[in-house]
Design a protein around this motif. Structure first.
Motif, mmCIF file in Angstrom:
data_model
loop_
_atom_site.group_PDB
_atom_site.id
_atom_site.type_symbol
_atom_site.label_atom_id
_atom_site.label_comp_id
_atom_site.label_asym_id
_atom_site.label_seq_id
_atom_site.Cartn_x
_atom_site.Cartn_y
_atom_site.Cartn_z
ATOM 1 N N ALA A 7 -7.871 24.186 30.148
ATOM 2 C CA ALA A 7 -8.843 24.033 29.055
ATOM 3 C C ALA A 7 -8.280 23.144 27.950
ATOM 4 O O ALA A 7 -9.025 22.393 27.310
ATOM 5 N N GLY A 8 -6.987 23.217 27.726
ATOM 6 C CA GLY A 8 -6.352 22.428 26.677
ATOM 7 C C GLY A 8 -6.293 20.939 26.979
ATOM 8 O O GLY A 8 -6.161 20.123 26.075
ATOM 9 N N ALA A 22 -3.882 33.393 34.724
ATOM 10 C CA ALA A 22 -4.104 33.578 33.286
ATOM 11 C C ALA A 22 -3.330 32.553 32.457
ATOM 12 O O ALA A 22 -3.765 32.180 31.365
ATOM 13 N N GLU A 23 -2.198 32.072 32.945
ATOM 14 C CA GLU A 23 -1.427 31.047 32.235
ATOM 15 C C GLU A 23 -1.987 29.643 32.484
ATOM 16 O O GLU A 23 -1.908 28.780 31.617
ATOM 17 N N THR A 24 -2.539 29.421 33.668
ATOM 18 C CA THR A 24 -3.015 28.096 34.043
ATOM 19 C C THR A 24 -4.374 27.778 33.418
ATOM 20 O O THR A 24 -4.627 26.627 33.039
ATOM 21 N N GLU A 25 -5.244 28.770 33.299
ATOM 22 C CA GLU A 25 -6.586 28.532 32.745
ATOM 23 C C GLU A 25 -6.547 27.916 31.345
ATOM 24 O O GLU A 25 -7.232 26.906 31.109
ATOM 25 N N PRO A 26 -5.764 28.454 30.396
ATOM 26 C CA PRO A 26 -5.735 27.823 29.072
ATOM 27 C C PRO A 26 -5.099 26.430 29.081
ATOM 28 O O PRO A 26 -5.510 25.564 28.306
ATOM 29 N N ARG A 27 -4.130 26.221 29.967
ATOM 30 C CA ARG A 27 -3.536 24.876 30.079
ATOM 31 C C ARG A 27 -4.593 23.873 30.509
ATOM 32 O O ARG A 27 -4.662 22.760 29.970
ATOM 33 N N ARG A 73 -5.246 16.932 34.973
ATOM 34 C CA ARG A 73 -6.411 17.814 35.097
ATOM 35 C C ARG A 73 -6.700 18.113 36.573
ATOM 36 O O ARG A 73 -6.912 19.256 36.953
#
Length: 68
Positions: A39-40, A32-37, A49
């Protein structure tokens, strides 16, 4: 206390081990912490990436294995 000499005692008795449920919870939080990173980053740094994609894939694989 064990009656066996120190050299013969198992190291496992001294370790703080996670349960499968605890490990799965930690993996899910990390996902859950890695997914937004990821996407950002967007089309930004390709090396970062690639690293995050690889990490996310490994986290998901480990979580899937524990969930079985």
């Amino acid at each position: 206390m064990s009656r066996r000499p120190e050299a013969e005692r198992s190291d496992w008795t001294d370790l703080d081990l996670l349960t499968r449920e605890e490990a799965l919870g930690r993996l899910r939080r990390e996902i859950a912490e890695t997914e937004p990173r990821l996407a950002g980053i967007g089309d930004g740094d390709p090396a970062e990436r690639s690293l995050l994609e690889s990490r996310l894939r490994a986290l998901r694989d480990a979580a899937e294995e524990l969930a079985r």
